[in-house]
Design a protein around this motif. Structure first.
Motif, PDB file in Angstrom:
ATOM      1  N   TRP A  43       0.832  -1.213   0.000  1.00  0.00           N
ATOM      2  CA  TRP A  43       0.000   0.000   0.000  1.00  0.00           C
ATOM      3  C   TRP A  43       0.862   1.258   0.000  1.00  0.00           C
ATOM      4  O   TRP A  43       0.634   2.199  -0.760  1.00  0.00           O
ATOM      5  N   GLU A  44       1.883   1.269   0.859  1.00  0.00           N
ATOM      6  CA  GLU A  44       2.759   2.437   0.943  1.00  0.00           C
ATOM      7  C   GLU A  44       3.533   2.644  -0.377  1.00  0.00           C
ATOM      8  O   GLU A  44       3.674   3.778  -0.838  1.00  0.00           O
ATOM      9  N   HIS A  46       2.693   1.541  -3.371  1.00  0.00           N
ATOM     10  CA  HIS A  46       1.798   1.801  -4.501  1.00  0.00           C
ATOM     11  C   HIS A  46       1.294   3.245  -4.505  1.00  0.00           C
ATOM     12  O   HIS A  46       1.210   3.863  -5.584  1.00  0.00           O
ATOM     13  N   PHE A  47       0.964   3.761  -3.329  1.00  0.00           N
ATOM     14  CA  PHE A  47       0.410   5.121  -3.263  1.00  0.00           C
ATOM     15  C   PHE A  47       1.458   6.168  -2.891  1.00  0.00           C
ATOM     16  O   PHE A  47       1.151   7.363  -2.860  1.00  0.00           O
ATOM     17  N   CYS A  49       3.033   6.787   0.025  1.00  0.00           N
ATOM     18  CA  CYS A  49       2.763   7.426   1.309  1.00  0.00           C
ATOM     19  C   CYS A  49       3.202   6.514   2.446  1.00  0.00           C
ATOM     20  O   CYS A  49       3.720   5.430   2.194  1.00  0.00           O
ATOM     21  N   ASN A  67       7.171  11.940   1.818  1.00  0.00           N
ATOM     22  CA  ASN A  67       5.948  11.190   1.585  1.00  0.00           C
ATOM     23  C   ASN A  67       4.849  11.652   2.534  1.00  0.00           C
ATOM     24  O   ASN A  67       5.073  11.823   3.732  1.00  0.00           O
ATOM     25  N   CYS A  70      -0.580   8.141   4.744  1.00  0.00           N
ATOM     26  CA  CYS A  70      -1.652   7.360   4.132  1.00  0.00           C
ATOM     27  C   CYS A  70      -2.886   7.432   5.028  1.00  0.00           C
ATOM     28  O   CYS A  70      -2.811   7.238   6.248  1.00  0.00           O
ATOM     29  N   GLU A  74      -7.499   5.260   0.461  1.00  0.00           N
ATOM     30  CA  GLU A  74      -7.182   5.427  -0.964  1.00  0.00           C
ATOM     31  C   GLU A  74      -7.907   4.340  -1.778  1.00  0.00           C
ATOM     32  O   GLU A  74      -8.075   3.216  -1.297  1.00  0.00           O
ATOM     33  N   LEU A  76      -8.149   1.773  -4.779  1.00  0.00           N
ATOM     34  CA  LEU A  76      -7.361   1.013  -5.755  1.00  0.00           C
ATOM     35  C   LEU A  76      -8.023   0.985  -7.135  1.00  0.00           C
ATOM     36  O   LEU A  76      -7.381   0.653  -8.130  1.00  0.00           O
ATOM     37  N   THR A  79      -6.379   3.183  -9.828  1.00  0.00           N
ATOM     38  CA  THR A  79      -4.984   2.897 -10.180  1.00  0.00           C
ATOM     39  C   THR A  79      -4.916   1.628 -11.039  1.00  0.00           C
ATOM     40  O   THR A  79      -5.859   0.839 -11.089  1.00  0.00           O
TER      41      THR A  79
END
Length: 407
Positions: A43-44, A46-47, A49, A67, A70, A74, A76, A79
């Protein structure tokens, strides 16, 4: 690197679209619970953050200006990543089948299908060993919703099931994996492998199967000669020698024709040998016969003249015996030419070489004797010299015999 592999054929696990899988993955959210560490890292990354509940990172967050934090909410769906692309899952499908296999084994092990006082519910086992459950797992045999059979053989191996994929370029010059066939180990013999050849695109966009060879096979009439220092598949094609043939493509040796047979022009078959000889009816044969008879006739006339005047001083001075022998050898030499003309036979092949050799040497021997006699006569200055006596009639005969005998 991918351009080099264009046209490659390979095996891969079957890909399916599992209903509900995409919705499930899109609803997963980061969590500080144990077991979610890898998803939190994804997650971190990919986004771009950082999650607040990561203890060590939360302490250093104030000093990090790169950064943002998060929120965990968010989306998905907005994306594009391989995580949310579940149109053709392969490894996950194996996990899907494994979970169903365990569920079917538990269903049988706990007698969930039995009817009784429990109202068809599963029996409760306080504890059981892995070995007990393994026996039921080996007996699993079912067909899932994708019409794939799931079972295990005597060795505990699942049925082999693969997709055959072809690496092809699309309109954007990107590599795509296109399914061109399947392999199903549960299918009958000769039906396990299924390939759609017309859907395969080979290297450089070719539709024909590429040929992998250094040298093309040698055609009939030639043989393969390996090039020194190069692989065995690299060779030169050498034509067969006269009297040898090669009637197969890619021959490494030429075969010698049987006796009285000869190779044809293409060196692919043996043909019977043709007899070629000088005939009496050929122009050259007619000329040779005419010259032979003319020479024989002239020699005969000279012999008759010598015989008619054999008592004259001139004939006596020329050693009439040697002269007649010389004329005889000349006539034999002329007649030997006739043996070399016409179709060869058993006796002509054996007679002509020996007859001509003896006749010719006899003629030369007579000339040699007559030359020696003339030489001695001119070198004798005194009448009654011993030179004539040392090389008399007997010595002349011995020289002729000794010269002709070896022939």
């Amino acid at each position: 690197f991918l351009d080099i592999l264009q046209g490659t054929l390979g095996f891969t696990f079957p890909g399916v679209s599992i209903p509900g899988l995409k919705e499930f993955l899109l609803n997963v959210r980061p969590s500080p619970k144990p077991g979610m560490e890898f998803f939190n890292m994804f997650w971190e990354e990919h986004f771009g953050c950082k999650l607040e509940f990561e203890s060590q990172r939360a302490k250093d967050y104030e000093a990090d200006d790169f950064n943002p934090v998060c929120t965990g909410s968010e989306d998905l769906r907005n994306t594009d990543s391989s995580y949310s692309d579940v149109s053709q899952v392969r490894i996950s499908y194996n996990v899907y089948k494994a979970v169903y296999a365990v569920a079917h084994a538990l269903h049988t092990f706990l007698n969930c299908d039995s009817a009784g006082p429990s109202g068809g519910l599963c029996e409760k086992h306080s504890s059981f060993s892995n070995g007990q459950f393994l026996q039921y797992l080996k007996m699993v045999n079912f067909t899932n919703q994708f019409d794939d059979k799931v079972y295990f053989d005597s060795n505990g191996e699942p049925v082999p099931l693969y997709d055959i994929i072809n690496w092809q370029k699309d309109s954007k010059d990107k590599i795509r994996f296109i399914k061109v066939g399947t392999y199903d180990g549960s299918a009958p013999q000769r039906e396990q492998l299924q390939i759609k050849k017309n859907t395969i695109v080979w290297t450089k966009g070719q539709l024909q199967v590429p040929v992998s060879q250094c040298s093309a096979p040698c055609p009939p009439g030639s043989r393969q000669a390996t090039r020194q220092g190069e692989p065995k598949c690299c060779f030169d094609c050498l034509p067969c020698a006269d009297g040898e043939i090669s009637n197969q493509t890619g021959s490494t040796e030429c075969t010698k024709c049987p006796e009285y047979f000869w190779s044809d022009k293409e060196k692919v078959k043996c043909v019977a040998g043709e007899e070629e000889f000088l005939s009496f009816y050929d122009t050259m044969g007619i000329i040779l016969v005419a010259l032979t008879l003319l020479g024989f006739l002239l020699t005969t006339i000279i012999t008759i003249v010598f015989h008619s005047f054999r008592f004259t001083p001139i004939v006596k001075a020329n050693n009439s015996e040697i002269s007649f022998l010389l004329l005889l050898s000349l006539k034999l030499c002329f007649l030997c030419s006739l043996v070399f003309i016409g179709q060869p036979s058993w006796w002509t092949c054996r007679l002509r070489q020996a007859a001509f050799g003896i006749s010719f040497v006899l003629c030369l021997s007579c000339l040699l004797v007559k030359t020696i006699v003339v030489l001695l006569a001119f070198r004798t200055n005194v009448p009654g010299s011993r030179g004539r006596k040392l090389f008399g009639t007997s010595q002349q005969r011995i020289l002729i015999i000794c010269a002709t005998a070896p022939q």
